[in-house]
Design a protein around this motif. Structure first.
Motif, PDB file in Angstrom:
ATOM      1  N   PHE A 121      11.985  -7.421 -13.630  1.00  0.00           N
ATOM      2  CA  PHE A 121      11.484  -7.769 -12.298  1.00  0.00           C
ATOM      3  C   PHE A 121      11.810  -6.667 -11.286  1.00  0.00           C
ATOM      4  CE2 PHE A 121      11.980  -9.633  -8.093  1.00  0.00           C
ATOM      5  CZ  PHE A 121      10.785 -10.311  -7.941  1.00  0.00           C
ATOM      6  N   ILE A 122      13.031  -6.165 -11.340  1.00  0.00           N
ATOM      7  CA  ILE A 122      13.447  -5.123 -10.391  1.00  0.00           C
ATOM      8  C   ILE A 122      12.649  -3.835 -10.611  1.00  0.00           C
ATOM      9  CG2 ILE A 122      15.364  -3.628  -9.701  1.00  0.00           C
ATOM     10  CD1 ILE A 122      17.244  -5.974 -10.306  1.00  0.00           C
ATOM     11  N   ILE A 123      12.515  -3.435 -11.870  1.00  0.00           N
ATOM     12  CA  ILE A 123      11.826  -2.173 -12.184  1.00  0.00           C
ATOM     13  C   ILE A 123      10.348  -2.256 -11.828  1.00  0.00           C
ATOM     14  CG2 ILE A 123      11.121  -0.635 -14.062  1.00  0.00           C
ATOM     15  CD1 ILE A 123      13.801  -1.362 -15.433  1.00  0.00           C
ATOM     16  N   HIS A 124       9.685  -3.329 -12.271  1.00  0.00           N
ATOM     17  CA  HIS A 124       8.255  -3.429 -11.971  1.00  0.00           C
ATOM     18  C   HIS A 124       8.030  -3.711 -10.491  1.00  0.00           C
ATOM     19  CE1 HIS A 124       4.081  -3.687 -13.070  1.00  0.00           C
ATOM     20  NE2 HIS A 124       3.951  -4.843 -12.461  1.00  0.00           N
ATOM     21  N   GLY A 125       8.944  -4.455  -9.864  1.00  0.00           N
ATOM     22  CA  GLY A 125       8.840  -4.672  -8.420  1.00  0.00           C
ATOM     23  C   GLY A 125       8.903  -3.356  -7.666  1.00  0.00           C
ATOM     24  N   ALA A 126       9.787  -2.444  -8.125  1.00  0.00           N
ATOM     25  CA  ALA A 126       9.884  -1.126  -7.493  1.00  0.00           C
ATOM     26  C   ALA A 126       8.579  -0.346  -7.674  1.00  0.00           C
ATOM     27  CB  ALA A 126      11.048  -0.347  -8.093  1.00  0.00           C
ATOM     28  N   ARG A 127       7.953  -0.479  -8.840  1.00  0.00           N
ATOM     29  CA  ARG A 127       6.678   0.201  -9.073  1.00  0.00           C
ATOM     30  C   ARG A 127       5.598  -0.346  -8.143  1.00  0.00           C
ATOM     31  NH1 ARG A 127       4.186  -0.583 -13.682  1.00  0.00           N
ATOM     32  NH2 ARG A 127       3.192   1.467 -13.691  1.00  0.00           N
ATOM     33  N   LEU A 128       5.642  -1.646  -7.871  1.00  0.00           N
ATOM     34  CA  LEU A 128       4.650  -2.240  -6.979  1.00  0.00           C
ATOM     35  C   LEU A 128       4.872  -1.804  -5.537  1.00  0.00           C
ATOM     36  CD1 LEU A 128       4.528  -5.833  -8.521  1.00  0.00           C
ATOM     37  CD2 LEU A 128       2.818  -4.019  -8.732  1.00  0.00           C
ATOM     38  N   LEU A 129       6.124  -1.654  -5.137  1.00  0.00           N
ATOM     39  CA  LEU A 129       6.405  -1.137  -3.792  1.00  0.00           C
ATOM     40  C   LEU A 129       5.952   0.320  -3.671  1.00  0.00           C
ATOM     41  CD1 LEU A 129       9.924  -2.693  -3.082  1.00  0.00           C
ATOM     42  CD2 LEU A 129       7.695  -3.427  -2.187  1.00  0.00           C
ATOM     43  N   MET A 130       6.103   1.075  -4.765  1.00  0.00           N
ATOM     44  CA  MET A 130       5.595   2.458  -4.768  1.00  0.00           C
ATOM     45  C   MET A 130       4.076   2.472  -4.677  1.00  0.00           C
ATOM     46  SD  MET A 130       8.130   4.096  -7.668  1.00  0.00           S
ATOM     47  CE  MET A 130       7.221   5.634  -7.746  1.00  0.00           C
ATOM     48  N   LEU A 131       3.437   1.475  -5.264  1.00  0.00           N
ATOM     49  CA  LEU A 131       1.983   1.357  -5.123  1.00  0.00           C
ATOM     50  C   LEU A 131       1.621   1.154  -3.661  1.00  0.00           C
ATOM     51  CD1 LEU A 131      -0.917   0.912  -6.222  1.00  0.00           C
ATOM     52  CD2 LEU A 131      -0.325  -1.502  -6.490  1.00  0.00           C
ATOM     53  N   ASP A 132       2.363   0.303  -2.963  1.00  0.00           N
ATOM     54  CA  ASP A 132       2.119   0.094  -1.540  1.00  0.00           C
ATOM     55  C   ASP A 132       2.261   1.399  -0.756  1.00  0.00           C
ATOM     56  OD1 ASP A 132       1.356  -2.511  -1.394  1.00  0.00           O
ATOM     57  OD2 ASP A 132       3.311  -3.324  -0.851  1.00  0.00           O
ATOM     58  N   ARG A 133       3.297   2.170  -1.080  1.00  0.00           N
ATOM     59  CA  ARG A 133       3.515   3.428  -0.360  1.00  0.00           C
ATOM     60  C   ARG A 133       2.369   4.402  -0.614  1.00  0.00           C
ATOM     61  NH1 ARG A 133       9.399   5.925  -0.907  1.00  0.00           N
ATOM     62  NH2 ARG A 133       8.348   7.351   0.524  1.00  0.00           N
ATOM     63  N   SER A 134       1.895   4.426  -1.864  1.00  0.00           N
ATOM     64  CA  SER A 134       0.794   5.364  -2.159  1.00  0.00           C
ATOM     65  C   SER A 134      -0.495   4.925  -1.466  1.00  0.00           C
ATOM     66  CB  SER A 134       0.571   5.421  -3.675  1.00  0.00           C
ATOM     67  OG  SER A 134       0.087   4.187  -4.177  1.00  0.00           O
ATOM     68  N   LEU A 135      -0.712   3.611  -1.344  1.00  0.00           N
ATOM     69  CA  LEU A 135      -1.900   3.138  -0.633  1.00  0.00           C
ATOM     70  C   LEU A 135      -1.793   3.397   0.864  1.00  0.00           C
ATOM     71  CD1 LEU A 135      -2.479  -0.297  -2.457  1.00  0.00           C
ATOM     72  CD2 LEU A 135      -3.836   1.804  -2.700  1.00  0.00           C
ATOM     73  N   ALA A 136      -0.587   3.174   1.407  1.00  0.00           N
ATOM     74  CA  ALA A 136      -0.387   3.385   2.835  1.00  0.00           C
ATOM     75  C   ALA A 136      -0.494   4.860   3.204  1.00  0.00           C
ATOM     76  CB  ALA A 136       0.964   2.828   3.267  1.00  0.00           C
ATOM     77  N   GLY A 137      -0.176   5.734   2.238  1.00  0.00           N
ATOM     78  CA  GLY A 137      -0.214   7.171   2.500  1.00  0.00           C
ATOM     79  C   GLY A 137      -1.591   7.779   2.385  1.00  0.00           C
ATOM     80  N   ARG A 138      -2.546   7.004   1.900  1.00  0.00           N
ATOM     81  CA  ARG A 138      -3.926   7.510   1.793  1.00  0.00           C
ATOM     82  C   ARG A 138      -4.597   7.484   3.160  1.00  0.00           C
ATOM     83  NH1 ARG A 138      -7.051   7.273  -2.821  1.00  0.00           N
ATOM     84  NH2 ARG A 138      -8.683   6.230  -1.614  1.00  0.00           N
ATOM     85  N   ALA A 139      -5.173   8.586   3.532  1.00  0.00           N
ATOM     86  CA  ALA A 139      -5.870   8.659   4.816  1.00  0.00           C
ATOM     87  C   ALA A 139      -7.249   8.032   4.680  1.00  0.00           C
ATOM     88  CB  ALA A 139      -5.979  10.108   5.287  1.00  0.00           C
ATOM     89  N   ARG A 140      -7.627   7.255   5.686  1.00  0.00           N
ATOM     90  CA  ARG A 140      -8.979   6.699   5.697  1.00  0.00           C
ATOM     91  C   ARG A 140      -9.978   7.791   6.044  1.00  0.00           C
ATOM     92  NH1 ARG A 140      -9.526   1.186   5.788  1.00  0.00           N
ATOM     93  NH2 ARG A 140      -7.621  -0.023   5.986  1.00  0.00           N
ATOM     94  N   PRO A 141     -11.096   7.865   5.311  1.00  0.00           N
ATOM     95  CA  PRO A 141     -12.097   8.911   5.603  1.00  0.00           C
ATOM     96  C   PRO A 141     -12.763   8.672   6.932  1.00  0.00           C
ATOM     97  CG  PRO A 141     -12.929   7.365   3.960  1.00  0.00           C
ATOM     98  CD  PRO A 141     -11.504   6.988   4.192  1.00  0.00           C
TER      99      PRO A 141
END
Length: 224
Positions: free
Chosen positions: A204-224
């Motif tokens: 749970f901790i490891i995959h939860g961390a991967r999901l939070l990293m997914l959030d960071r990668s989505l938030a870091g994407r610039a909208r065109p």
């Protein structure tokens, strides 16, 4: 030579699948072929098929549910799921999937692993909701959408795999117990289930961390 004739039912299956006929027609046709060539009359063969269906009705229940899910999807289940998640301001794809991971592990730990899964929940509900949450974070193209869906499917896999071993009355626990007994290590199913808890927490901790990293990668994407 006559005793080999019932094996022609296998040939019916091979030909039917090779020609891409409906499996719901191919399998009964193969069963009828085998029964008739084995010397049974038509009524007796149909009776045996009906008895087998009735005896295995619990196993067949999930296949009865699938058309219901398909019907719900046709009438807008995915769209409603996306609309619901769109009403939550703090919802993100990662947070949503973390909640689903927790839910999946808990229900698997108490033996209800068949109440959720890819066809029942991920495809019609979880994946569309995760994509809708991702759209609130960034512009979602086809590649990003497929990535979020893949994370949704992976979340279900992780939750089920590491949660079900906590339930001691499951085949995997019995397999582990029998394997250990072969090496003269005697443990009860309950003891094995208890030792599965730390692994489930780590997953749970490891995959939860991967999901939070997914959030960071989505938030870091610039909208065109």
């Amino acid at each position: 030579m006559n005793q080999y004739l019932p094996l022609l039912g296998i040939l019916v299956v091979i030909i039917g699948f090779a020609l891409r006929f409906n499996p719901m027609l191919v399998v009964p046709a193969a069963a009828l072929t085998t029964g008739l060539l084995a010397g049974f009359d038509l009524v007796e063969v149909i009776g045996k098929l009906g008895k087998a269906f009735n005896d295995a009705r619990i196993i067949i229940i999930p296949w009865v549910v699938l058309p219901v899910i398909g019907l719900l999807e046709r009438y807008g289940l995915q769209q409603r799921a996306r609309a619901v998640i769109g009403g939550f301001r703090a919802a993100t794809a990662g947070r949503l999937l973390i909640l689903y991971l927790l839910y999946r592990q808990i229900i698997s730990a108490i033996g209800l692993h068949s109440t959720a899964g890819h066809p029942q929940t991920v495809r019609p509900l979880v994946a569309p909701m995760a994509v809708a949450a991702a759209e609130k974070q960034t512009e979602v193209d086809d590649e990003t959408g497929e990535k979020v869906k893949a994370y949704a499917a992976a979340t279900d896999n992780v939750g089920l795999f590491f949660g079900e071993d906590i339930f001691f009355a499951i085949g995997s626990i019995v397999l582990i117990q029998q394997t250990l007994e072969a090496y003269e290590i005697v443990l009860s199913p309950l003891e094995l289930a208890v030792w599965a808890i730390p692994t489930a927490i780590a997953a749970f901790i490891i995959h939860g961390a991967r999901l939070l990293m997914l959030d960071r990668s989505l938030a870091g994407r610039a909208r065109p």
